[in-house]
Design a protein around this motif. Structure first.
Motif, PDB file in Angstrom:
ATOM      1  N   ILE A 299       0.870  -1.177   0.000  1.00  0.00           N
ATOM      2  CA  ILE A 299       0.000   0.000   0.000  1.00  0.00           C
ATOM      3  C   ILE A 299       0.907   1.226   0.000  1.00  0.00           C
ATOM      4  O   ILE A 299       1.760   1.378   0.891  1.00  0.00           O
ATOM      5  CB  ILE A 299      -0.914   0.019   1.231  1.00  0.00           C
ATOM      6  N   ALA A 300       0.733   2.088  -0.974  1.00  0.00           N
ATOM      7  CA  ALA A 300       1.619   3.250  -1.094  1.00  0.00           C
ATOM      8  C   ALA A 300       0.812   4.491  -1.452  1.00  0.00           C
ATOM      9  O   ALA A 300      -0.251   4.399  -2.087  1.00  0.00           O
ATOM     10  CB  ALA A 300       2.693   3.006  -2.151  1.00  0.00           C
ATOM     11  N   THR A 301       1.313   5.642  -1.018  1.00  0.00           N
ATOM     12  CA  THR A 301       0.714   6.928  -1.394  1.00  0.00           C
ATOM     13  C   THR A 301       1.793   7.827  -1.968  1.00  0.00           C
ATOM     14  O   THR A 301       2.968   7.727  -1.597  1.00  0.00           O
ATOM     15  CB  THR A 301       0.073   7.623  -0.180  1.00  0.00           C
ATOM     16  N   ASP A 302       1.394   8.706  -2.862  1.00  0.00           N
ATOM     17  CA  ASP A 302       2.309   9.738  -3.358  1.00  0.00           C
ATOM     18  C   ASP A 302       1.498  10.817  -4.061  1.00  0.00           C
ATOM     19  O   ASP A 302       0.281  10.688  -4.237  1.00  0.00           O
ATOM     20  CB  ASP A 302       3.381   9.159  -4.285  1.00  0.00           C
ATOM     21  N   ASN A 303       2.152  11.887  -4.429  1.00  0.00           N
ATOM     22  CA  ASN A 303       1.522  12.974  -5.158  1.00  0.00           C
ATOM     23  C   ASN A 303       1.726  12.744  -6.657  1.00  0.00           C
ATOM     24  O   ASN A 303       2.818  12.344  -7.089  1.00  0.00           O
ATOM     25  CB  ASN A 303       2.126  14.318  -4.761  1.00  0.00           C
ATOM     26  N   ALA A 304       0.704  12.983  -7.448  1.00  0.00           N
ATOM     27  CA  ALA A 304       0.777  12.749  -8.890  1.00  0.00           C
ATOM     28  C   ALA A 304       0.349  14.001  -9.634  1.00  0.00           C
ATOM     29  O   ALA A 304      -0.684  14.598  -9.315  1.00  0.00           O
ATOM     30  CB  ALA A 304      -0.116  11.577  -9.285  1.00  0.00           C
ATOM     31  N   VAL A 305       1.145  14.390 -10.617  1.00  0.00           N
ATOM     32  CA  VAL A 305       0.828  15.530 -11.466  1.00  0.00           C
ATOM     33  C   VAL A 305       0.830  15.056 -12.911  1.00  0.00           C
ATOM     34  O   VAL A 305       1.867  14.614 -13.427  1.00  0.00           O
ATOM     35  CB  VAL A 305       1.855  16.670 -11.286  1.00  0.00           C
ATOM     36  N   ASP A 306      -0.324  15.126 -13.557  1.00  0.00           N
ATOM     37  CA  ASP A 306      -0.443  14.703 -14.961  1.00  0.00           C
ATOM     38  C   ASP A 306       0.241  13.367 -15.178  1.00  0.00           C
ATOM     39  O   ASP A 306       1.194  13.237 -15.956  1.00  0.00           O
ATOM     40  CB  ASP A 306       0.156  15.759 -15.895  1.00  0.00           C
ATOM     41  N   ASP A 307      -0.227  12.334 -14.478  1.00  0.00           N
ATOM     42  CA  ASP A 307       0.409  11.020 -14.525  1.00  0.00           C
ATOM     43  C   ASP A 307       0.356  10.448 -15.941  1.00  0.00           C
ATOM     44  O   ASP A 307      -0.699  10.185 -16.476  1.00  0.00           O
ATOM     45  CB  ASP A 307      -0.306  10.066 -13.555  1.00  0.00           C
ATOM     46  N   ASP A 312      -3.341   4.640 -20.281  1.00  0.00           N
ATOM     47  CA  ASP A 312      -4.801   4.668 -20.198  1.00  0.00           C
ATOM     48  C   ASP A 312      -5.300   5.637 -19.148  1.00  0.00           C
ATOM     49  O   ASP A 312      -6.473   5.953 -19.074  1.00  0.00           O
ATOM     50  CB  ASP A 312      -5.356   3.271 -19.913  1.00  0.00           C
ATOM     51  N   VAL A 313      -4.388   6.118 -18.291  1.00  0.00           N
ATOM     52  CA  VAL A 313      -4.768   7.078 -17.261  1.00  0.00           C
ATOM     53  C   VAL A 313      -4.495   8.497 -17.721  1.00  0.00           C
ATOM     54  O   VAL A 313      -5.120   9.445 -17.288  1.00  0.00           O
ATOM     55  CB  VAL A 313      -3.989   6.792 -15.951  1.00  0.00           C
ATOM     56  N   ALA A 314      -3.541   8.652 -18.632  1.00  0.00           N
ATOM     57  CA  ALA A 314      -3.048   9.981 -18.982  1.00  0.00           C
ATOM     58  C   ALA A 314      -4.155  10.930 -19.397  1.00  0.00           C
ATOM     59  O   ALA A 314      -4.128  12.118 -19.071  1.00  0.00           O
ATOM     60  CB  ALA A 314      -2.013   9.871 -20.102  1.00  0.00           C
ATOM     61  N   ASN A 315      -5.151  10.422 -20.120  1.00  0.00           N
ATOM     62  CA  ASN A 315      -6.226  11.298 -20.586  1.00  0.00           C
ATOM     63  C   ASN A 315      -7.227  11.632 -19.485  1.00  0.00           C
ATOM     64  O   ASN A 315      -8.050  12.517 -19.641  1.00  0.00           O
ATOM     65  CB  ASN A 315      -6.955  10.635 -21.751  1.00  0.00           C
ATOM     66  N   GLU A 316      -7.190  10.890 -18.372  1.00  0.00           N
ATOM     67  CA  GLU A 316      -8.148  11.126 -17.301  1.00  0.00           C
ATOM     68  C   GLU A 316      -7.563  11.966 -16.175  1.00  0.00           C
ATOM     69  O   GLU A 316      -8.271  12.719 -15.537  1.00  0.00           O
ATOM     70  CB  GLU A 316      -8.633   9.788 -16.720  1.00  0.00           C
ATOM     71  N   VAL A 317      -6.292  11.797 -15.909  1.00  0.00           N
ATOM     72  CA  VAL A 317      -5.662  12.469 -14.777  1.00  0.00           C
ATOM     73  C   VAL A 317      -4.901  13.693 -15.278  1.00  0.00           C
ATOM     74  O   VAL A 317      -3.808  13.584 -15.817  1.00  0.00           O
ATOM     75  CB  VAL A 317      -4.712  11.511 -14.025  1.00  0.00           C
ATOM     76  N   ARG A 318      -5.491  14.827 -15.103  1.00  0.00           N
ATOM     77  CA  ARG A 318      -4.874  16.104 -15.473  1.00  0.00           C
ATOM     78  C   ARG A 318      -4.963  17.032 -14.275  1.00  0.00           C
ATOM     79  O   ARG A 318      -6.054  17.300 -13.779  1.00  0.00           O
ATOM     80  CB  ARG A 318      -5.582  16.729 -16.680  1.00  0.00           C
ATOM     81  N   GLY A 319      -3.848  17.478 -13.771  1.00  0.00           N
ATOM     82  CA  GLY A 319      -3.837  18.333 -12.603  1.00  0.00           C
ATOM     83  C   GLY A 319      -3.155  17.646 -11.433  1.00  0.00           C
ATOM     84  O   GLY A 319      -2.405  16.678 -11.592  1.00  0.00           O
ATOM     85  N   ASP A 320      -3.411  18.146 -10.224  1.00  0.00           N
ATOM     86  CA  ASP A 320      -2.768  17.633  -9.022  1.00  0.00           C
ATOM     87  C   ASP A 320      -3.660  16.606  -8.336  1.00  0.00           C
ATOM     88  O   ASP A 320      -4.806  16.903  -7.980  1.00  0.00           O
ATOM     89  CB  ASP A 320      -2.467  18.774  -8.049  1.00  0.00           C
ATOM     90  N   TYR A 321      -3.131  15.419  -8.135  1.00  0.00           N
ATOM     91  CA  TYR A 321      -3.874  14.334  -7.505  1.00  0.00           C
ATOM     92  C   TYR A 321      -3.027  13.675  -6.422  1.00  0.00           C
ATOM     93  O   TYR A 321      -1.796  13.678  -6.497  1.00  0.00           O
ATOM     94  CB  TYR A 321      -4.257  13.253  -8.522  1.00  0.00           C
ATOM     95  N   GLY A 371     -12.819  11.100  -8.241  1.00  0.00           N
ATOM     96  CA  GLY A 371     -11.540  10.435  -8.435  1.00  0.00           C
ATOM     97  C   GLY A 371     -11.532   9.538  -9.648  1.00  0.00           C
ATOM     98  O   GLY A 371     -12.527   9.386 -10.365  1.00  0.00           O
ATOM     99  N   VAL A 372     -10.379   8.925  -9.891  1.00  0.00           N
ATOM    100  CA  VAL A 372     -10.183   8.006 -11.007  1.00  0.00           C
ATOM    101  C   VAL A 372      -9.558   6.734 -10.448  1.00  0.00           C
ATOM    102  O   VAL A 372      -8.658   6.800  -9.607  1.00  0.00           O
ATOM    103  CB  VAL A 372      -9.250   8.615 -12.077  1.00  0.00           C
TER     104      VAL A 372
END
Length: 533
Positions: A299-307, A312-321, A371-372
């Motif tokens: 189980i891991a957490t981190d900050n993601a910016v435009d992953d 398949d995620v790139a088009n959904e995740v835009r911004g700070d997550y 979320g995504v």
């Protein structure tokens, strides 16, 4: 031609074949009628040899299986049969036909497209014993309907079981929360009268922490039964996930190592903490089911910016997550399974071993919080889920400070307190009187009505449990409106959200405090309710 005494004679014999010609004509007529019958019958009919080949076919073979008669006649009929059905069909045919009786059985035949159709057979041996006559009907649609009905019935039984578990969880939580309210309240009172430097104060503080953890455990139980009230707030995801680890380790067992890898400077998110706990629990329980024997869950957490790591995620995740990753070393999933995992009631487990709602509820919770969720899996290697939650820009208050930071707010008003649990009634009465309020305490709704009728002064607030004998809290409040038309209301309960809704407290504007509550939280909530316009 014969010669007798020098003379030649013709010698002839004749036989009456009228009957034979009649029989031959009848046979020819029967053959034509059989050909006509074979061509007209809507089912599948055949004559087959005992050595395993079709001898003659008629009816809807081409329409049903897609093969021509020539293709079916060229191979043993068992080559078209489902491998799992061959042995049972042989046994049935040999048993019945060997005794000269009619055989009835069901099996599956392969179509030219590669799938299978269910056929229901009736077969009888010919007089010669070397052939048999058989007719089959395509019952695929009926079998599918029966299977769907069986699945729906199994799901219904499982849903009833889960509903029973939910009711049990709600009842246990109610009683447990009442006890925790008493433990927490009296511990707070005792701690106020003891110097913080004394050892007794430290011991009481440990009791208070244990009771608080027990309250959190109750909330997790209700979340597991999907009956917890959803209250989104700004949280530190690391802190919420860390608080769930002990429960997860108990759920997955000693053979599965749970690795926790939190990011040091994680951004805050706005989500219901219990809902997020349930997401993690469902993912880990699902991962445990995929691990045979020894394995690990990370189980891991981190900050993601435009992953862009996962295309398949790139088009959904835009911004700070904020990204939550749950990986396992289990058996993995096929592409076909992956395409269905978020569907309600979809499960690869046997009936009674799973509801098929775990990942569906995860998907719903993530989407509800903007979320995504994405998943990758390789057969024989494992599965990785990634959840992306939008970053929240507000500051997160340290855990445990919500109540402590609330100032002690005193009052002078008169309160009508109604609670059927004597321990909670006594504690709440004592706490509110210490804060300056006049408290009329009632253990039943009928006693509350009597007090409201007989009391000569003004009653400013009704604080009542929701679920009680005689009548529920809302019904009591409605009755008191006729006696005390301007009285304000504050509801409380240790029952979960759906039970409260069933008893009519569904208006989000209604003042409500859930059990177990601390004394400071109770006093603050009373003051807040009284100050409402």
């Amino acid at each position: 031609l014969v010669e007798i005494d020098g003379q030649r004679f013709y010698q002839a014999f004749h036989q009456d074949i009228t009957e034979r010609r009649r029989i031959e004509a009848e046979l020819e007529t029967g053959k034509r009628e059989l050909e006509l019958f074979f061509g007209l019958v809507p089912d599948l009919v055949c004559i087959a040899s005992v050595d395993g080949f079709f001898l003659k076919l008629g009816g809807a073979w081409k329409q049903t299986l897609g093969f021509t008669n020539a293709e079916l006649l060229a191979q043993p009929f068992e080559s078209f049969m489902h491998p799992e059905d061959i042995a049972a069909t042989r046994e049935e045919v040999l048993t019945q036909l060997g005794g000269g009786s009619t055989a009835k059985f069901v099996n599956r035949y392969r179509t030219k497209a590669g799938d299978y159709r269910w056929l229901e057979w009736t077969a009888s041996p010919a007089v010669n014993g070397a052939t048999l006559y058989a007719a089959a009907r395509d019952i695929t649609d009926r079998k599918r309907a029966e299977e769907e009905k069986a699945v729906l019935e199994a799901r219904s039984r499982q849903a009833q079981k889960m509903e029973s578990v939910g009711l049990l969880a709600g009842g246990v939580a109610h009683d447990f929360n009442n006890m925790l309210a008493v433990i927490l309240g009296h511990t707070e009172v005792a701690m106020e009268g003891i110097d913080s430097a004394q050892q007794l104060h430290a011991s009481l503080d440990e009791i208070h922490k244990a009771a608080t953890r027990s309250a959190n455990l109750t909330r997790q139980l209700l979340a597991f039964a999907r009956k917890e009230t959803i209250t989104p707030k700004v949280i530190d995801l690391n802190e919420t996930m860390a608080g769930t680890l002990s429960m997860i380790r108990r759920l997955v067992g000693e053979n599965v190592h749970v690795a926790w890898q939190p990011h040091a400077d994680l951004w805050p998110v706005q989500i219901d903490a219990s809902q997020m706990e349930q997401v993690l629990i469902n993912l880990c329980v699902n991962a445990r089911a995929a691990i045979a024997g020894v394995g690990s869950i990370t189980i891991a957490t981190d900050n993601a910016v435009d992953d862009a790591d996962w295309s398949d995620v790139a088009n959904e995740v835009r911004g700070d997550y904020v990204r939550l990753t749950v990986s396992d070393t289990g058996c993995g999933m096929s592409g076909e399974t992956l395409s269905h995992i978020f569907e309600p009631f979809f499960t690869t487990k046997a009936v009674g071993e799973g509801t098929g709602m775990g990942l569906a509820s995860v998907f719903g919770a993530v989407k509800q919080n903007r979320g995504v969720i994405q998943v990758r899996s390789v057969l024989g290697t494992g599965t990785t889920f990634r959840i992306y939650l939008p970053r929240h820009t507000a500051t997160v208050a340290p855990s445990g400070t919500d109540v402590e930071m609330v100032p002690t707010l005193r009052g002078h008003e008169t309160l009508l307190l109604v609670e059927d649990e004597p321990g909670v009634l006594m504690l709440a009465k004592k706490a509110l009187e210490r804060s300056g309020y006049t408290v009329l305490a009632a253990g039943t709704p009928s006693e509350a009505i009597r007090l409201a009728t007989e009391y000569g002064g003004h009653i400013h607030l009704l604080m009542t449990d929701v679920v009680m004998p005689e009548m529920n809290g809302l019904a009591l409040a409605t009755r008191l409106d006729a006696i005390r038309p301007h009285i304000k209301r504050l509801f409380t309960s240790g029952y979960p959200a759906d039970v409260i809704a069933d008893h009519g407290v569904v208006d989000h504007s209604a003042a409500f405090i859930s059990k177990p509550f601390s004394i400071k939280a109770l006093v603050a909530k009373v003051r807040e309710t009284l100050d409402r316009d």
